[in-house]
Design a protein around this motif. Structure first.
Motif, mmCIF file in Angstrom:
data_model
loop_
_atom_site.group_PDB
_atom_site.id
_atom_site.type_symbol
_atom_site.label_atom_id
_atom_site.label_comp_id
_atom_site.label_asym_id
_atom_site.label_seq_id
_atom_site.Cartn_x
_atom_site.Cartn_y
_atom_site.Cartn_z
ATOM 1 N N ARG A 26 0.839 -1.193 0.000
ATOM 2 C CA ARG A 26 0.000 0.000 0.000
ATOM 3 C C ARG A 26 0.879 1.251 0.000
ATOM 4 O O ARG A 26 1.736 1.403 0.857
ATOM 5 C CB ARG A 26 -0.901 0.013 1.233
ATOM 6 C CG ARG A 26 -1.868 1.186 1.280
ATOM 7 C CD ARG A 26 -2.605 1.269 2.604
ATOM 8 N NE ARG A 26 -1.744 1.190 3.770
ATOM 9 C CZ ARG A 26 -1.003 2.216 4.234
ATOM 10 N NH1 ARG A 26 -1.018 3.372 3.630
ATOM 11 N NH2 ARG A 26 -0.256 2.054 5.306
ATOM 12 N N PRO A 27 0.676 2.132 -0.966
ATOM 13 C CA PRO A 27 1.455 3.376 -0.952
ATOM 14 C C PRO A 27 0.894 4.332 0.093
ATOM 15 O O PRO A 27 -0.278 4.278 0.438
ATOM 16 C CB PRO A 27 1.244 3.937 -2.358
ATOM 17 C CG PRO A 27 -0.096 3.420 -2.750
ATOM 18 C CD PRO A 27 -0.224 2.062 -2.093
ATOM 19 N N GLY A 28 1.709 5.181 0.586
ATOM 20 C CA GLY A 28 1.269 6.204 1.526
ATOM 21 C C GLY A 28 1.277 7.554 0.836
ATOM 22 O O GLY A 28 1.588 7.664 -0.348
ATOM 23 N N LEU A 29 0.949 8.589 1.570
ATOM 24 C CA LEU A 29 1.019 9.934 1.017
ATOM 25 C C LEU A 29 2.461 10.316 0.713
ATOM 26 O O LEU A 29 2.722 11.100 -0.196
ATOM 27 C CB LEU A 29 0.404 10.943 1.990
ATOM 28 C CG LEU A 29 -1.103 10.843 2.169
ATOM 29 C CD1 LEU A 29 -1.568 11.754 3.293
ATOM 30 C CD2 LEU A 29 -1.801 11.201 0.877
ATOM 31 N N LEU A 30 3.392 9.778 1.505
ATOM 32 C CA LEU A 30 4.820 10.000 1.285
ATOM 33 C C LEU A 30 5.484 8.646 1.035
ATOM 34 O O LEU A 30 5.081 7.648 1.619
ATOM 35 C CB LEU A 30 5.460 10.667 2.506
ATOM 36 C CG LEU A 30 4.918 12.028 2.915
ATOM 37 C CD1 LEU A 30 5.603 12.497 4.193
ATOM 38 C CD2 LEU A 30 5.125 13.042 1.807
ATOM 39 N N PRO A 31 6.520 8.607 0.216
ATOM 40 C CA PRO A 31 7.188 7.330 -0.074
ATOM 41 C C PRO A 31 8.234 6.970 0.985
ATOM 42 O O PRO A 31 9.407 6.757 0.690
ATOM 43 C CB PRO A 31 7.838 7.594 -1.432
ATOM 44 C CG PRO A 31 8.156 9.045 -1.398
ATOM 45 C CD PRO A 31 7.017 9.684 -0.630
ATOM 46 N N ILE A 32 7.808 6.923 2.244
ATOM 47 C CA ILE A 32 8.713 6.626 3.353
ATOM 48 C C ILE A 32 8.097 5.561 4.241
ATOM 49 O O ILE A 32 6.891 5.328 4.221
ATOM 50 C CB ILE A 32 9.019 7.887 4.199
ATOM 51 C CG1 ILE A 32 7.733 8.453 4.800
ATOM 52 C CG2 ILE A 32 9.767 8.929 3.381
ATOM 53 C CD1 ILE A 32 7.942 9.563 5.811
ATOM 54 N N ASN A 33 8.945 4.925 5.055
ATOM 55 C CA ASN A 33 8.478 3.960 6.050
ATOM 56 C C ASN A 33 8.098 4.687 7.327
ATOM 57 O O ASN A 33 8.495 5.829 7.544
ATOM 58 C CB ASN A 33 9.585 2.946 6.369
ATOM 59 C CG ASN A 33 9.889 2.054 5.193
ATOM 60 O OD1 ASN A 33 9.010 1.717 4.420
ATOM 61 N ND2 ASN A 33 11.149 1.680 5.066
ATOM 62 N N ARG A 34 7.379 3.989 8.199
ATOM 63 C CA ARG A 34 6.975 4.592 9.473
ATOM 64 C C ARG A 34 8.184 4.955 10.331
ATOM 65 O O ARG A 34 8.169 5.955 11.035
ATOM 66 C CB ARG A 34 6.059 3.648 10.245
ATOM 67 C CG ARG A 34 4.690 3.511 9.584
ATOM 68 C CD ARG A 34 3.812 2.617 10.376
ATOM 69 N NE ARG A 34 3.225 3.442 11.438
ATOM 70 C CZ ARG A 34 2.376 2.982 12.323
ATOM 71 N NH1 ARG A 34 2.052 1.717 12.316
ATOM 72 N NH2 ARG A 34 1.862 3.774 13.227
ATOM 73 N N SER A 35 9.238 4.152 10.263
ATOM 74 C CA SER A 35 10.424 4.458 11.065
ATOM 75 C C SER A 35 11.031 5.789 10.635
ATOM 76 O O SER A 35 11.483 6.579 11.477
ATOM 77 C CB SER A 35 11.456 3.339 10.972
ATOM 78 O OG SER A 35 11.888 3.164 9.640
ATOM 79 N N THR A 36 11.031 6.070 9.342
ATOM 80 C CA THR A 36 11.539 7.350 8.844
ATOM 81 C C THR A 36 10.663 8.491 9.340
ATOM 82 O O THR A 36 11.158 9.537 9.764
ATOM 83 C CB THR A 36 11.610 7.351 7.308
ATOM 84 O OG1 THR A 36 12.464 6.294 6.891
ATOM 85 C CG2 THR A 36 12.110 8.683 6.779
#
Length: 73
Positions: A26-36
């Motif tokens: 699933r893509p998010g609004l930003l192309p980052i992981n939760r840890s980032t």
């Protein structure tokens, strides 16, 4: 940046909507992981967010989209 979902002005989004999920694809609004995302909060690059429950923190969608466009919140 995921633009399939349209959020109204003033909408509040959770980290699960902001960040991508590599397990489900699933893509998010930003192309980052939760840890980032949480590292950015700790580094004060992103505001801490607003607690709306014991385990729920949200951020204004405008702040998130500004980050996606390279603007400071």
């Amino acid at each position: 940046m995921n633009t399939q979902i349209k959020y109204p002005p003033g909408a509040l989004v959770r980290a699960t909507e902001i960040c991508r999920d590599p397990k489900t694809g699933r893509p998010g609004l930003l192309p980052i992981n939760r840890s980032t995302w949480y590292k950015w909060i700790k580094a004060k690059r992103v505001p801490e967010g607003r607690k709306i429950g014991a385990a729920t923190t949200v951020w204004p969608v405008e702040v998130v989209l500004a980050l996606g466009q390279g603007e400071a919140p």
